[in-house]
Scaffold this active site. Sequence first.
Site, PDB file in Angstrom:
ATOM      1  N   CYS A 417      -8.913  -0.036  34.392  1.00  0.00           N
ATOM      2  CA  CYS A 417     -10.107  -0.623  33.768  1.00  0.00           C
ATOM      3  C   CYS A 417     -11.381  -0.351  34.572  1.00  0.00           C
ATOM      4  CB  CYS A 417      -9.922  -2.117  33.533  1.00  0.00           C
ATOM      5  SG  CYS A 417      -9.363  -3.050  34.971  1.00  0.00           S
ATOM      6  N   ASP A 541     -15.498  -4.103  26.835  1.00  0.00           N
ATOM      7  CA  ASP A 541     -14.182  -4.316  27.451  1.00  0.00           C
ATOM      8  C   ASP A 541     -13.398  -3.007  27.537  1.00  0.00           C
ATOM      9  OD1 ASP A 541     -11.676  -5.223  28.250  1.00  0.00           O
ATOM     10  OD2 ASP A 541     -11.839  -7.067  27.075  1.00  0.00           O
ATOM     11  N   HIS A 543     -10.373  -2.624  28.378  1.00  0.00           N
ATOM     12  CA  HIS A 543      -8.931  -2.830  28.192  1.00  0.00           C
ATOM     13  C   HIS A 543      -8.460  -2.502  26.778  1.00  0.00           C
ATOM     14  CE1 HIS A 543     -10.225  -5.535  31.495  1.00  0.00           C
ATOM     15  NE2 HIS A 543      -9.123  -5.087  32.062  1.00  0.00           N
TER      16      HIS A 543
END
Length: 584
Positions: A417, A541, A543
């Site tokens: 990440c 994000d 992820h």
Amino acid sequence: MSPRLKISSYVIERLSKLDTNESTGCLYGVMYDGNLLVVGLSLELFDREKNTYKQLLLHLPTEIELCGVIKFGETLTTEARLNEILQDVDITDNPLVIIINQYKDMKAHFLVHDKFEETKYEVLEADELWKQFLHVRLNTVIPLSCEATINGVKNIMQNKRIKIASGQVSFHINGTSVYLFGVASDVGLTGISTDATVGELLDSMSPEQPKKKKYNTNSIEILPANLILKATKDILSDKLVKTAVKMMTTQRKPSFCISMPLRIDTLAIIHRNTKLLELYTVLVEAACRSLKLLESVLLEQLGQEGIGDGAGLRLPETFHFIPDELGHFVTRIVPKGIPDESMEKERRLLHEQLGLPVDRPMFRRGNAHVQHPTRLLSPHAALPAPARAGVRAALVRGRYGYYHYMQDGFNDDGWGCAYRSMQTIFSWFRYQGYTTVEVPSHREIQQCLVDIGDKPSSFVGSKQWIGSTEVSFCLETLLGVQSRIIFANTGAELQSYTPELLHHFQKHGSPIMIGGGVLAHTILGVEFDAGTNETRYLILDPHYTGADELATVLAKGWCGWKKADFWNKTAHYNLCLPQTRPAV
């Protein structure tokens, strides 16, 4: 009868920021359905003859024309220079004059029978502008062969413009069976109804597009077209496109010749309700405008010392730019291979002429508009802008690519990440024109950390995490970018840094990488509500593991506003705030 006046919100915003000590400026607009829409402006820099409104018009999309002047002051009197500009207005019989006083009060007047008549105007918001208008992009290659002299280039380019303007061309809308062609003094159309509009054609080409969407500079609709010269069958051959500039001597006399593929890449702005039949003359003008720009680039090279005989002549490259502040495209054609750093003077003059800030690049190659990106660009731009009373907000400035888990066939689920957040930041610096360095892979990031002595050699190829400090090391080593690191002992403590985050986005505008616990995210913006003392964060994000589909990314919250409870109240957080330097 004077047209109804509309002014783009981009123009209103730029006028509000201009120094009222400026003497005068020019206005540019589009005519449609009895309306004059002002879409752009420039400042007249009288001591720089090259940067005049006549030259600037060649860099703007076809259909945008000179429509009036801006006068800074209290009175409506126009001196000789203003009258000279007004006489060049062809788009309307009633040129527009906008007066702006020292208090930034603005009044609009049409010049009717040599008298000024004040007129009301409507402000066209950005969303409505891009909803009503689209662009046509004409992209084709034609051969250029002539003597390597200034007169040789001028003559051949004039001949090509005459041939195009005389109707010896057809136009094809890419991906369709639609052709436009000249028939005597008329225009023919095949492949679609003669009553069809450009908007209807574009909609039929992309029926999957949502009917309701947010329109902005990241969602500009572009209709692709190409040009076909009659009696020339091999113009678009792959062989020609790949050919470099060739120099040769003719048999009839010992002069050098130029032989190169010349790419016409130009834009026109069109209202969606425009009939397709009307597109023919627009594309003819667009092609001729592009040829004039190409000619100027070739002549400038031929006039340089050591290139007078054509040796060392470089292929022209075309780039289209649309800075967020501008609200319209600007096209630049530059010699291939010339580094951006060597063209700073020209860019600075363009910034000044357009009244744009000179603290960040807007017209470097990296700033160019990308029509078919390989990944999602700036997904947050499709979100509603914060508009609550009493709320201070500051967002990332400019484009970036959304990098996340599992992209490019690489499995980094569970450990990559922070690498992805760094790649997003790196892409931002590329798109802002600060660098031409490619976005590094995970392995290249790891190798960088090994090379500077931060990690052992076994780190390369591993699945080990990195944090904000390592991201800052890589940005400094690979880009020369300094970063500020903020340490927060807990997630709850993050809110105390809201003023610093607001300042960062206002001054630098770069994405922020934040790491805490076992997770890393990218902060794209922040808003503070003084009434409730609450802070919200615009989060990208990394992820996410799905396909690059904007609707899914937004609907599932992978890019969106998060309250302060998004952060773990007990986790320790480090933030990497990349800094920028003034540049053009």
